[in-house]
Motif scaffolding. Sequence first.
Motif, short mmCIF file in Angstrom:
data_model
loop_
_atom_site.label_atom_id
_atom_site.label_comp_id
_atom_site.label_asym_id
_atom_site.label_seq_id
_atom_site.Cartn_x
_atom_site.Cartn_y
_atom_site.Cartn_z
N TYR A 179 8.72 -2.16 14.83
CA TYR A 179 7.42 -1.56 15.14
C TYR A 179 7.57 -0.09 15.53
O TYR A 179 7.05 0.35 16.56
CB TYR A 179 6.71 -2.32 16.28
CG TYR A 179 6.73 -3.83 16.11
CD1 TYR A 179 5.98 -4.44 15.12
CD2 TYR A 179 7.50 -4.63 16.94
CE1 TYR A 179 6.00 -5.81 14.96
CE2 TYR A 179 7.52 -6.00 16.80
CZ TYR A 179 6.77 -6.59 15.79
OH TYR A 179 6.79 -7.96 15.64
N ILE B 275 2.88 0.58 16.31
CA ILE B 275 2.50 0.25 14.94
C ILE B 275 3.54 0.87 14.01
O ILE B 275 3.86 2.05 14.14
CB ILE B 275 1.08 0.78 14.62
CG1 ILE B 275 0.05 -0.03 15.42
CG2 ILE B 275 0.79 0.72 13.12
CD1 ILE B 275 -1.38 0.45 15.22
N GLN C 209 0.85 -1.19 0.00
CA GLN C 209 0.00 0.00 0.00
C GLN C 209 0.88 1.24 0.00
O GLN C 209 1.78 1.37 0.84
CB GLN C 209 -0.93 0.02 1.22
CG GLN C 209 -1.91 -1.14 1.23
CD GLN C 209 -3.06 -0.93 2.20
OE1 GLN C 209 -3.21 0.13 2.79
NE2 GLN C 209 -3.87 -1.95 2.36
N ALA D 42 -1.83 2.81 9.58
CA ALA D 42 -2.00 2.09 10.85
C ALA D 42 -3.10 1.04 10.67
O ALA D 42 -2.96 -0.10 11.12
CB ALA D 42 -2.34 3.05 11.98
N GLY D 43 -4.17 1.41 10.00
CA GLY D 43 -5.24 0.46 9.71
C GLY D 43 -4.77 -0.65 8.78
O GLY D 43 -5.11 -1.83 8.97
N SER D 44 -3.97 -0.30 7.80
CA SER D 44 -3.44 -1.31 6.87
C SER D 44 -2.63 -2.35 7.62
O SER D 44 -2.78 -3.55 7.40
CB SER D 44 -2.52 -0.64 5.83
OG SER D 44 -3.14 0.45 5.22
N TRP D 45 -1.79 -1.85 8.52
CA TRP D 45 -0.91 -2.79 9.26
C TRP D 45 -1.73 -3.65 10.22
O TRP D 45 -1.44 -4.84 10.38
CB TRP D 45 0.18 -2.01 10.00
CG TRP D 45 1.19 -2.92 10.62
CD1 TRP D 45 2.25 -3.52 10.00
CD2 TRP D 45 1.22 -3.36 11.99
NE1 TRP D 45 2.93 -4.31 10.91
CE2 TRP D 45 2.32 -4.22 12.14
CE3 TRP D 45 0.41 -3.09 13.10
CZ2 TRP D 45 2.65 -4.83 13.34
CZ3 TRP D 45 0.73 -3.69 14.30
CH2 TRP D 45 1.83 -4.55 14.42
N LEU D 46 -2.76 -3.08 10.82
CA LEU D 46 -3.65 -3.92 11.65
C LEU D 46 -4.21 -5.06 10.82
O LEU D 46 -4.46 -6.15 11.34
CB LEU D 46 -4.80 -3.09 12.21
CG LEU D 46 -4.52 -2.17 13.39
CD1 LEU D 46 -5.80 -1.43 13.77
CD2 LEU D 46 -3.98 -2.93 14.59
N GLY D 47 -4.43 -4.79 9.55
CA GLY D 47 -4.98 -5.80 8.65
C GLY D 47 -3.95 -6.67 7.99
O GLY D 47 -4.27 -7.47 7.11
N GLY D 48 -2.68 -6.50 8.35
CA GLY D 48 -1.65 -7.39 7.83
C GLY D 48 -0.91 -6.89 6.61
O GLY D 48 -0.16 -7.66 6.00
N ALA D 49 -1.12 -5.63 6.23
CA ALA D 49 -0.45 -5.09 5.04
C ALA D 49 0.58 -4.04 5.44
O ALA D 49 0.36 -3.28 6.39
CB ALA D 49 -1.48 -4.47 4.09
N MET E 180 -4.27 5.93 8.00
CA MET E 180 -4.63 4.89 7.04
C MET E 180 -3.68 3.69 7.14
O MET E 180 -4.11 2.54 7.19
CB MET E 180 -4.62 5.45 5.62
CG MET E 180 -5.09 4.46 4.58
SD MET E 180 -4.61 4.91 2.90
CE MET E 180 -3.73 3.42 2.44
#
Lengths: 198, 176
Positions: free
Chosen positions: B157, B96, B25, B63-70, B61
């Motif tokens: 991290y 994160i 991403q 941070a959300g991507s990384w929560l989702g594994g990307a 955004m």
Amino acid sequence: MTDKQATLDRRDVVSRILAGREDALVITGLGSATWDTAAAGDNPLNFYLWGGMGGAAVMGLGLALAQPDRRVLVITGDGEMMMGLGTLATIAVAAPSNLAVMVIDNERYGETGMQEGHTGAGVDLGGMAAAAGWRKTTIAWTEEEVNALAPILFKEPGPIFATVKVNRDPVPLVLPARDGTAIRARFRAALLGEKAAE
Amino acid sequence: MNEVDAAIAWPDEIYGVLKDMDVSQVCYVPDAGHKILIERSIADNQMTTVRLTTEEEGVAMLAGSWLGGAKGALLMQSSGVGNCINMVGINQECRIPLLMLVTMRGEWGEFNPWQTTMGQGTQDALESVGVIVHRLDDATQTADTIRAAARQAFLSYRPVAVLIGQRMIGYKEFAK
């Protein structure tokens, strides 16, 4: 700015909506939306923001793009959403079909003394989302409209922007964990399993 | 790679490292210095490229991507760094990762005085909230620097920024 009276109870609204979540991923905007979601029942697939004001919806975008097969619901307040107005354009252009945002709109900044917010003076967040190009925008004032909202938020193609007008009655403070590392580790483990350690 | 080739190819070098690090991403507020990298990201069907209205959107955004594994990268100009400061609290409090690639203005031979305030304050602003900062002023060091930054971000991290010096990008010349 409107003749309608907001009578819905925010805790009842969030509980009703989350009852239909199944395996949806939930991100909450700081302040009351985080407390509302915690009060509805803790879940490892809840990510509670305690900061980053203005970032909840677009954090949902990143998550939705990373997890295209999962539904992502962002629950936030009108003030938090107002701080991220540009994200309405960013999300509209990215157009994730699996993202929904629900704004719990009491037209007040609840954490700082209940000062009137912009929506209280007539600014229409859903109208702004519609103008930006969100696939669907909707607003709920009644229990019937809230009951109709859950299947929209969790099933219809997004991005979906829902406003729920709620009353300003005080509600008990219900705080989730506030250690960010614990919240994110739990969320990633529940979502990604062993891959969370990568 | 000799210096002349490196000066031309550094955006492609960054793209290669991002691919190698499984960055899927890319989000950006445009800068002329990032033009080639943005175009290559958009052309890559394996990458999701998101245009932002303001830089802090990218912090949240990704941070959300990384929560989702990307894994992601945020591209911006130095003038946008100040916008990001409060949002970096998400990265710090949650550990994160964040990889920021910042093209510099307001330093090497700058023509526009209005770029100077944020440009000169960029590194201090980032370090004031604990972002780890690497400078990249020598194009021959591009791949090593980006790789080291990406490794530290994703493996430790942490929020990590690479400041890509204006000397590498060249003067912005306005038509006379």
